[in-house]
Design a protein around this motif. Structure first.
Motif, PDB file in Angstrom:
ATOM      1  N   THR A 242       5.231   9.838   6.795  1.00 29.72           N
ATOM      2  CA  THR A 242       3.630   9.402   5.353  1.00 29.72           C
ATOM      3  C   THR A 242       3.807   9.254   3.605  1.00 29.72           C
ATOM      4  N   ILE A 243       4.766  10.347   3.763  1.00 27.71           N
ATOM      5  CA  ILE A 243       4.790  10.165   1.646  1.00 27.71           C
ATOM      6  C   ILE A 243       6.320   9.495   1.738  1.00 27.71           C
ATOM      7  N   GLY A 244       7.128   8.198   2.388  1.00 30.57           N
ATOM      8  CA  GLY A 244       7.716   7.518   2.793  1.00 30.57           C
ATOM      9  C   GLY A 244       6.924   6.088   1.980  1.00 30.57           C
ATOM     10  N   ASP A 245       5.615   6.188   3.626  1.00 34.76           N
ATOM     11  CA  ASP A 245       5.039   5.209   3.723  1.00 34.76           C
ATOM     12  C   ASP A 245       4.809   5.120   3.021  1.00 34.76           C
ATOM     13  N   GLY A 246       3.717   5.899   1.732  1.00 35.74           N
ATOM     14  CA  GLY A 246       2.958   5.907   0.580  1.00 35.74           C
ATOM     15  C   GLY A 246       3.554   5.453  -0.294  1.00 35.74           C
ATOM     16  N   LEU A 247       4.891   5.741  -0.158  1.00 34.28           N
ATOM     17  CA  LEU A 247       5.441   5.359  -1.892  1.00 34.28           C
ATOM     18  C   LEU A 247       6.243   3.733  -1.938  1.00 34.28           C
ATOM     19  N   VAL A 248       6.451   3.094  -0.196  1.00 29.55           N
ATOM     20  CA  VAL A 248       6.748   2.225  -0.483  1.00 29.55           C
ATOM     21  C   VAL A 248       5.437   0.873  -0.765  1.00 29.55           C
ATOM     22  N   ALA A 249       4.134   1.905  -0.130  1.00 32.81           N
ATOM     23  CA  ALA A 249       2.960   0.751  -0.402  1.00 32.81           C
ATOM     24  C   ALA A 249       2.836   0.682  -1.555  1.00 32.81           C
ATOM     25  N   GLN A 250       3.526   2.287  -2.399  1.00 27.71           N
ATOM     26  CA  GLN A 250       2.394   2.186  -3.843  1.00 27.71           C
ATOM     27  C   GLN A 250       3.523   2.015  -5.668  1.00 27.71           C
ATOM     28  N   ILE A 251       4.754   2.328  -5.121  1.00 29.75           N
ATOM     29  CA  ILE A 251       5.328   1.016  -5.863  1.00 29.75           C
ATOM     30  C   ILE A 251       4.802  -0.777  -6.070  1.00 29.75           C
ATOM     31  N   PRO A 252       4.594  -1.336  -4.761  1.00 26.88           N
ATOM     32  CA  PRO A 252       4.826  -2.247  -5.123  1.00 26.88           C
ATOM     33  C   PRO A 252       2.987  -2.595  -5.911  1.00 26.88           C
ATOM     34  N   SER A 253       2.036  -1.566  -5.064  1.00 28.37           N
ATOM     35  CA  SER A 253       0.761  -2.181  -5.825  1.00 28.37           C
ATOM     36  C   SER A 253       0.861  -1.365  -7.143  1.00 28.37           C
ATOM     37  N   LEU A 254       1.218  -0.654  -7.761  1.00 27.46           N
ATOM     38  CA  LEU A 254       1.990  -0.252  -9.128  1.00 27.46           C
ATOM     39  C   LEU A 254       2.497  -1.166  -9.401  1.00 27.46           C
ATOM     40  N   VAL A 255       3.310  -1.856  -9.360  1.00 25.70           N
ATOM     41  CA  VAL A 255       4.092  -3.608  -9.850  1.00 25.70           C
ATOM     42  C   VAL A 255       2.912  -4.490  -9.833  1.00 25.70           C
ATOM     43  N   LEU A 256       1.814  -4.613  -9.525  1.00 26.22           N
ATOM     44  CA  LEU A 256       1.589  -5.693  -8.934  1.00 26.22           C
ATOM     45  C   LEU A 256      -0.247  -5.044 -10.266  1.00 26.22           C
ATOM     46  N   SER A 257      -0.793  -3.851 -10.289  1.00 29.59           N
ATOM     47  CA  SER A 257      -1.066  -3.358 -11.810  1.00 29.59           C
ATOM     48  C   SER A 257      -0.628  -3.551 -12.317  1.00 29.59           C
ATOM     49  N   SER A 258       0.150  -3.715 -12.782  1.00 29.76           N
ATOM     50  CA  SER A 258       1.214  -3.634 -14.192  1.00 29.76           C
ATOM     51  C   SER A 258       1.331  -5.254 -14.455  1.00 29.76           C
ATOM     52  N   ALA A 259       1.054  -5.810 -13.884  1.00 32.93           N
ATOM     53  CA  ALA A 259       1.319  -7.853 -13.857  1.00 32.93           C
ATOM     54  C   ALA A 259      -0.169  -7.635 -14.197  1.00 32.93           C
TER      55      ALA A 259
END
Length: 703
Positions: A242-259
């Motif tokens: 679950t942590i791996g799944d969450g990190l894989v999803a949250q890192i692109p989410s953080l990148v798009l939020s920054s964009a």
């Protein structure tokens, strides 16, 4: 070759409009159809790559509108990420009991390698990423989007008025104005869409938190109850997955939020963001010098990390010196340039550049009137002249050229001169520190001041001090300031010389504007039926008789029809006047159903028609005595109509209308000469005077 073929196929899919539907079907399939681990690896890698590509586009975009599709892309990527979360959740819950590699190598790597295989550390790292994304970046970007959307919508009317003002002032063309209006509309649409799209990012962050707890709790229950796993093993496997799944999803989410945050906080500029940061953040050597001094001082304090502080202090000081040196080198050519220009050089030969073009409209002022045209000294004449141009452009139907203002020491200090094509057409003398009280025809007293005449209409007037303004208004005078006097004089001269202001370029602009709504009409008119020179001559004839050319569609349709029968500008002008009869009569007589007219006796009309025909054939013209008596009778009848507050209209046959109009244009300016076929059918005619050949004055009143 295979790669090129695949690229071409993708381009064909996008060109046919199938890309978005296929992508949506794929996301729906990920939600419904179980995906193998290898497919999850590919999709998660693609998601990370797409997020980084979007971030780079926002960084290198010069202005937000360069990436106007960003709100839609943000929505699609959010849906893609949520679909991947659903697909990975299914795999984790179904196969999590087999180990941490059940959901693919990407999730296993993020759950094992990134957090060291420690699910407690993974929970902390994931929580920190969610806090940063949800509390800091997403919330701030959403607030900026909301405020930007509101202020952009509030500023739209002002931006539209600024574009119209620049267009009326002749600073931009119609195409430039249209492009700027589209940019204003796109900007409002963009920030409005970003205000809504930022809510998707916020909801995505909340969904990531909920999915984390659902996966851990659900996985622990499935592992212990269905597969009889020990609690510790089930907690470790499902938590890491679950942590791996969450990190894989949250890192692109953080990148798009920054964009998202980057693009909504960007300021439109012609330079890249990196260049802006370097020039604005590190462009002042004083800032770097002070920072280097502080860091160096802290590095000398015992107990501090001396190496790190001293290294950064030296780096900041070196950057300050480098920036200062570069600025000095950039200023050096500018300082040396005037010195080099003082060295005498060989006289340059004359060229066509030394022959300056003649200003179409010019205004020359004496040196005491310079404050009136200088905005820094409170002068208002520039604004008045811009208003005159805008008003005349709207009334005449074409853009009046800019007025070029310059001082002329040869004029009297208080004098000004108006020029057309470099030739003076009017001049007068004004007093900037006085106001002009104009006698409109009936006043109830006299004023003390400098007696003169209004330069625009020749009415009696007096220059008075500003303190006498209220008294003059009470006595019935019309009081205006000096800038208004010049603007009114300019307006009257430009209106009377409007036919000289329109040329081939203006006619082409009128046809280009008409072609956007009626392209076939313009194509059939120019150059198939008439040349642009003949169209110009017809428009000049209309403007010379103070008929606006705003209704360009009616004019063009009439010319296209009549041009097939005649190429004579006079005959074409008469045909156009008939088509514009309703607007001509309404401009002169208003909306009244009855028109009071002056007519000519049929015998006099026959004499005039024969005389005009004789003149065209080289024979003798009208007898001078008859012409003088007729002119006197027309003047008396026109004055009676004017005294009664009615327009003076002379109604004649079409054959003699143009000749009579030229005859009385300057001598009897209040007399409007119309032809019988120019009167609309819904108007009633009342003859108030008939000019014959029998009476000495040629004037006979009729009831």
């Amino acid at each position: 070759m295979a790669t090129e073929a695949a690229t071409l196929n993708l381009r064909d899919i996008g060109r046919n409009g199938l890309g978005a539907p296929i992508l949506l079907v794929m996301m729906l399939a990920m939600v419904i159809v179980p995906l193998p681990p290898i497919a999850l690896d590919m999709f998660f890698t693609f998601n990370i790559t797409l997020s980084l590509a979007i971030l780079m586009v926002t960084v290198y975009a010069l202005r937000p509108l360069d990436f106007g599709v960003f709100p839609t892309v943000l929505l699609v990527t959010t849906l893609l990420r949520l679909a991947l979360n659903v697909a990975s959740t299914r795999v984790v819950l179904l196969n999590g009991h087999t180990g941490t590699g059940a959901a693919g190598k990407v999730i296993e790597s993020f759950g094992d390698f990134v957090v060291g295989g420690n699910y407690a550390v993974g929970l902390v790292v994931f929580s920190i990423l969610v806090i940063i994304n949800f509390v800091v970046v997403t919330k701030g970007a959403g607030r900026v989007s909301e405020v930007s959307a509101r202020f952009t919508l509030d500023a739209m009317p002002g931006k539209q008025m600024a574009i119209d003002a620049d267009l009326n002032a002749g600073l931009i063309t119609q195409d430039d104005a249209r492009s700027r209006r589209e940019d204003v509309t796109r900007e409002a649409d963009f920030y409005g869409a970003m205000d809504g799209a930022s809510k998707f990012v916020r909801g995505d962050a909340i969904a990531g938190i909920l999915i984390l707890f659902i996966n851990i709790i659900g996985g622990l229950a499935i592992g212990t109850l269905q597969f009889d796993m020990p609690v510790a093993d089930a907690l470790r496997n499902y938590t890491l997955l679950t942590i791996g799944d969450g990190l894989v999803a949250q890192i692109p989410s953080l990148v798009l939020s920054s964009a998202t945050a980057i693009i909504v906080t960007r300021v439109s500029s012609e330079t890249k963001m990196s260049d802006q940061v370097m020039s604005q953040l590190f462009g002042n050597p004083m800032v770097l010098a002070v920072v280097g001094g502080i860091m160096g001082f802290m590095g000398l304090i015992p107990g501090m990390p001396n190496f790190a502080f001293l290294t950064l202090g030296v780096a900041a000081g070196a950057g300050a010196y480098y920036t200062w040196k570069r600025q000095q080198q950039e200023l050096l050519p500018a300082v040396q340039e005037p010195v080099e220009q003082e060295i005498p050089t060989e006289a340059r030969d004359l060229s066509w550049e030394d022959v300056g073009p003649v200003d179409i409209i010019g205004l020359e002022v004496g040196y005491r009137l310079i404050p009136l045209v200088d905005r820094s000294q409170g002068g208002q004449m520039m604004d008045r002249i811009k208003g005159v141009r805008k008003k005349l452009s709207q009334e005449l139907g074409f853009l009046v050229q800019p007025v070029h203002i310059r001082d002329n020491l040869e004029l009297a200090p208080n004098a000004y001169r108006i020029l057309l094509m470099g030739v003076p057409v009017g001049e007068a003398e004004i007093y900037p520190d006085h106001e002009l009280a104009i006698n409109p025809g009936r006043v109830f007293g006299t004023l003390q001041g400098i007696e003169t005449r209004d330069p625009a209409f020749g009415l009696e007037a007096v220059w008075i001090s500003p303190a006498e303004r209220d008294n003059a208004t009470t006595l019935g005078y019309t009081v205006v300031d000096a800038s208004t006097v010049v603007a009114t004089h300019l307006s009257e001269l430009l209106q009377s010389h409007a036919h000289e202001l329109i040329g081939h370029e203006e006619v082409q602009q009128l046809l280009d504007v008409l072609a956007k709504n009626a392209p076939k009409l313009v194509e059939d008119l120019v150059p198939k039926t008439l040349s642009i020179g003949i169209v110009l001559k017809v428009l000049q004839n209309l403007l010379e008789e103070r008929i606006p050319v705003k209704d360009m569609r009616t004019i063009a349709e009439t010319l296209a029809e009549a041009g097939a029968r005649s190429q004579d500008p006079g005959a074409l002008t008469a045909a156009v006047r008939v088509s514009l009869g309703r607007s001509i009569v309404q401009h002169i007589n208003g909306m009244g159903p009855e028109i009071e007219v002056i007519t000519l006796d049929p015998s006099l009309e026959q004499i005039l028609q024969s005389s005009i025909q004789a003149i065209s054939e080289g024979g003798a013209g009208i007898e001078p005595g008859l012409a003088e008596r007729m002119h006197q009778s027309l003047a008396e009848s026109a004055q009676r109509q004017e005294a009664a507050g009615k327009p003076a209209i002379l109604l004649v046959t079409p054959a003699i209308r143009a000749w009579l109009a030229r005859l009385v244009r300057h001598s009897i300016p209040m007399l409007n000469v119309l032809a019988y076929n120019e009167i609309p059918d819904n108007k009633q005619i009342k003859v108030v005077a008939n000019i014959g050949t029998d009476a000495p004055s040629l004037g006979v009143q009729a009831g």
